[in-house]
Design a protein around this motif. Structure first.
Motif, PDB file in Angstrom:
ATOM      1  N   UNK A   1       0.822  -1.195   0.000  1.00 21.94           N
ATOM      2  CA  UNK A   1       0.000   0.000   0.000  1.00 21.94           C
ATOM      3  C   UNK A   1       0.873   1.269   0.000  1.00 21.94           C
ATOM      4  N   UNK A   2       1.940   1.285   0.818  1.00 20.11           N
ATOM      5  CA  UNK A   2       2.835   2.439   0.903  1.00 20.11           C
ATOM      6  C   UNK A   2       3.490   2.716  -0.450  1.00 20.11           C
ATOM      7  N   UNK A   3       3.968   1.662  -1.107  1.00 13.67           N
ATOM      8  CA  UNK A   3       4.646   1.828  -2.395  1.00 13.67           C
ATOM      9  C   UNK A   3       3.691   2.380  -3.448  1.00 13.67           C
ATOM     10  N   UNK A   4       2.464   1.936  -3.440  1.00 15.52           N
ATOM     11  CA  UNK A   4       1.461   2.444  -4.372  1.00 15.52           C
ATOM     12  C   UNK A   4       1.209   3.932  -4.115  1.00 15.52           C
ATOM     13  N   UNK A   5       1.140   4.307  -2.849  1.00 18.41           N
ATOM     14  CA  UNK A   5       0.915   5.716  -2.504  1.00 18.41           C
ATOM     15  C   UNK A   5       2.080   6.584  -2.977  1.00 18.41           C
ATOM     16  N   UNK A   6       3.301   6.099  -2.838  1.00 22.45           N
ATOM     17  CA  UNK A   6       4.473   6.858  -3.292  1.00 22.45           C
ATOM     18  C   UNK A   6       4.417   7.045  -4.804  1.00 22.45           C
ATOM     19  N   UNK A   7       4.118   5.988  -5.541  1.00 21.23           N
ATOM     20  CA  UNK A   7       4.011   6.095  -7.004  1.00 21.23           C
ATOM     21  C   UNK A   7       2.910   7.087  -7.391  1.00 21.23           C
ATOM     22  N   UNK A   8       1.778   7.059  -6.695  1.00 17.42           N
ATOM     23  CA  UNK A   8       0.683   7.985  -6.975  1.00 17.42           C
ATOM     24  C   UNK A   8       1.131   9.429  -6.743  1.00 17.42           C
ATOM     25  N   UNK A   9       1.831   9.668  -5.639  1.00 18.16           N
ATOM     26  CA  UNK A   9       2.300  11.032  -5.331  1.00 18.16           C
ATOM     27  C   UNK A   9       3.288  11.528  -6.384  1.00 18.16           C
ATOM     28  N   UNK A  10       4.172  10.658  -6.831  1.00 18.26           N
ATOM     29  CA  UNK A  10       5.132  11.054  -7.871  1.00 18.26           C
ATOM     30  C   UNK A  10       4.384  11.465  -9.131  1.00 18.26           C
ATOM     31  N   UNK A  11       3.445  10.644  -9.560  1.00 17.11           N
ATOM     32  CA  UNK A  11       2.674  10.982 -10.772  1.00 17.11           C
ATOM     33  C   UNK A  11       1.891  12.275 -10.607  1.00 17.11           C
ATOM     34  N   UNK A  12       1.280  12.465  -9.441  1.00 18.13           N
ATOM     35  CA  UNK A  12       0.521  13.696  -9.166  1.00 18.13           C
ATOM     36  C   UNK A  12       1.439  14.911  -9.204  1.00 18.13           C
ATOM     37  N   UNK A  13       2.601  14.818  -8.563  1.00 13.52           N
ATOM     38  CA  UNK A  13       3.534  15.945  -8.503  1.00 13.52           C
ATOM     39  C   UNK A  13       4.080  16.291  -9.883  1.00 13.52           C
ATOM     40  N   UNK A  14       4.365  15.273 -10.684  1.00 16.72           N
ATOM     41  CA  UNK A  14       4.871  15.523 -12.034  1.00 16.72           C
ATOM     42  C   UNK A  14       3.781  16.097 -12.942  1.00 16.72           C
ATOM     43  N   UNK A  15       2.551  15.704 -12.730  1.00 16.08           N
ATOM     44  CA  UNK A  15       1.441  16.294 -13.491  1.00 16.08           C
ATOM     45  C   UNK A  15       1.336  17.784 -13.189  1.00 16.08           C
ATOM     46  N   UNK A  16       1.447  18.149 -11.917  1.00 17.04           N
ATOM     47  CA  UNK A  16       1.407  19.565 -11.539  1.00 17.04           C
ATOM     48  C   UNK A  16       2.580  20.315 -12.170  1.00 17.04           C
ATOM     49  N   UNK A  17       3.762  19.697 -12.186  1.00 19.45           N
ATOM     50  CA  UNK A  17       4.936  20.331 -12.795  1.00 19.45           C
ATOM     51  C   UNK A  17       4.699  20.555 -14.289  1.00 19.45           C
ATOM     52  N   UNK A  18       4.137  19.575 -14.981  1.00 25.12           N
ATOM     53  CA  UNK A  18       3.832  19.737 -16.412  1.00 25.12           C
ATOM     54  C   UNK A  18       2.845  20.873 -16.634  1.00 25.12           C
ATOM     55  N   UNK A  74       9.663   1.459  -6.208  1.00 25.37           N
ATOM     56  CA  UNK A  74       9.744   1.953  -4.837  1.00 25.37           C
ATOM     57  C   UNK A  74      10.139   0.775  -3.950  1.00 25.37           C
ATOM     58  N   UNK A  75      11.127   0.980  -3.103  1.00 24.48           N
ATOM     59  CA  UNK A  75      11.572  -0.090  -2.227  1.00 24.48           C
ATOM     60  C   UNK A  75      11.946   0.469  -0.859  1.00 24.48           C
ATOM     61  N   UNK A  76      11.761  -0.333   0.154  1.00 21.89           N
ATOM     62  CA  UNK A  76      12.172   0.034   1.499  1.00 21.89           C
ATOM     63  C   UNK A  76      11.041   0.592   2.339  1.00 21.89           C
ATOM     64  N   UNK A  77      11.313   0.706   3.631  1.00 21.15           N
ATOM     65  CA  UNK A  77      10.315   1.218   4.568  1.00 21.15           C
ATOM     66  C   UNK A  77      10.240   2.748   4.511  1.00 21.15           C
ATOM     67  N   UNK A  78       9.228   3.345   5.119  1.00 22.02           N
ATOM     68  CA  UNK A  78       9.068   4.806   5.081  1.00 22.02           C
ATOM     69  C   UNK A  78      10.261   5.585   5.633  1.00 22.02           C
ATOM     70  N   UNK A  79      11.022   5.020   6.532  1.00 16.18           N
ATOM     71  CA  UNK A  79      12.160   5.744   7.105  1.00 16.18           C
ATOM     72  C   UNK A  79      13.420   5.617   6.248  1.00 16.18           C
ATOM     73  N   UNK A  80      13.384   4.818   5.188  1.00 18.27           N
ATOM     74  CA  UNK A  80      14.520   4.686   4.262  1.00 18.27           C
ATOM     75  C   UNK A  80      13.990   4.140   2.928  1.00 18.27           C
ATOM     76  N   UNK A 110      14.272   8.788   0.133  1.00 22.72           N
ATOM     77  CA  UNK A 110      13.320   9.565   0.936  1.00 22.72           C
ATOM     78  C   UNK A 110      13.286   9.022   2.360  1.00 22.72           C
ATOM     79  N   UNK A 111      13.048   9.921   3.288  1.00 24.81           N
ATOM     80  CA  UNK A 111      12.912   9.579   4.703  1.00 24.81           C
ATOM     81  C   UNK A 111      11.598  10.170   5.195  1.00 24.81           C
ATOM     82  N   UNK A 112      10.701   9.305   5.648  1.00 27.66           N
ATOM     83  CA  UNK A 112       9.379   9.706   6.130  1.00 27.66           C
ATOM     84  C   UNK A 112       8.664  10.618   5.146  1.00 27.66           C
ATOM     85  N   UNK A 113       8.702  10.231   3.867  1.00 21.72           N
ATOM     86  CA  UNK A 113       7.943  10.942   2.842  1.00 21.72           C
ATOM     87  C   UNK A 113       8.608  12.166   2.255  1.00 21.72           C
TER      88      UNK A 113
END
Length: 160
Positions: A1-18, A74-80, A110-113
């Protein structure tokens, strides 16, 4: 679930940048983050801290570059957390002709998002060539301005 959320945030942020808004992407960086861009172009070097990263992103937007991420890993826990992705960029002139195209592998930690380290790996020769194009475009714009020509926002300069 965490990895999916990170991928979603990346896509959202890049859409805003475009769409011309670097805010969401910039908010994902830690205050003391480092963005490393390879090569000897004007883009190259270490951009340390949010103000330097914001300046990098604004220059990216001013140059008319658009990009998108593919194969976000995306790999690793939220703190690393480690993020790697294929990032494809391009810029077009006013006639729609592509004047810059490049592909990069982006590595981020990334560390804690919050991104603390970001490094691009790309064809630096293409970045240098794009710098030359941008310098030529500025030179033409300066000459026209000295001659009294004021371009409207909707007008674009020739690609050259």
């Amino acid at each position: 679930m965490y990895k999916r959320a990170v991928r979603w945030m990346i896509r959202r942020n890049l859409k805003a940048l475009r769409q011309g808004d670097p805010g969401p992407l910039l908010a994902s960086y830690a205050d003391d983050a480092v963005l490393v861009f390879p090569g000897n172009s004007s883009w190259g070097g270490e951009h340390r801290g949010k103000p330097a990263i914001e300046a990098f992103l604004r220059t990216y937007l001013e140059a008319g570059i658009e990009g998108d991420a593919y194969d976000i890993v995306v790999n690793g826990p939220p703190w690393r957390t480690t993020v790697c992705m294929l990032f494809v960029v391009h810029a077009s002139d006013g006639a729609g002709e592509v004047v810059y195209e490049n592909r990069a592998i982006v590595f981020a930690r990334a560390v804690w998002g919050k991104i603390v380290y970001h490094e691009d790996f790309e064809d630096t020769h293409k970045s240098v060539a794009f710098d030359s194009y941008l310098a030529y475009r500025r030179q033409i714009s300066d000459r026209l301005r000295r001659r009294g020509f004021r371009r409207e926002r909707s007008q674009r300069l020739p690609s050259g």
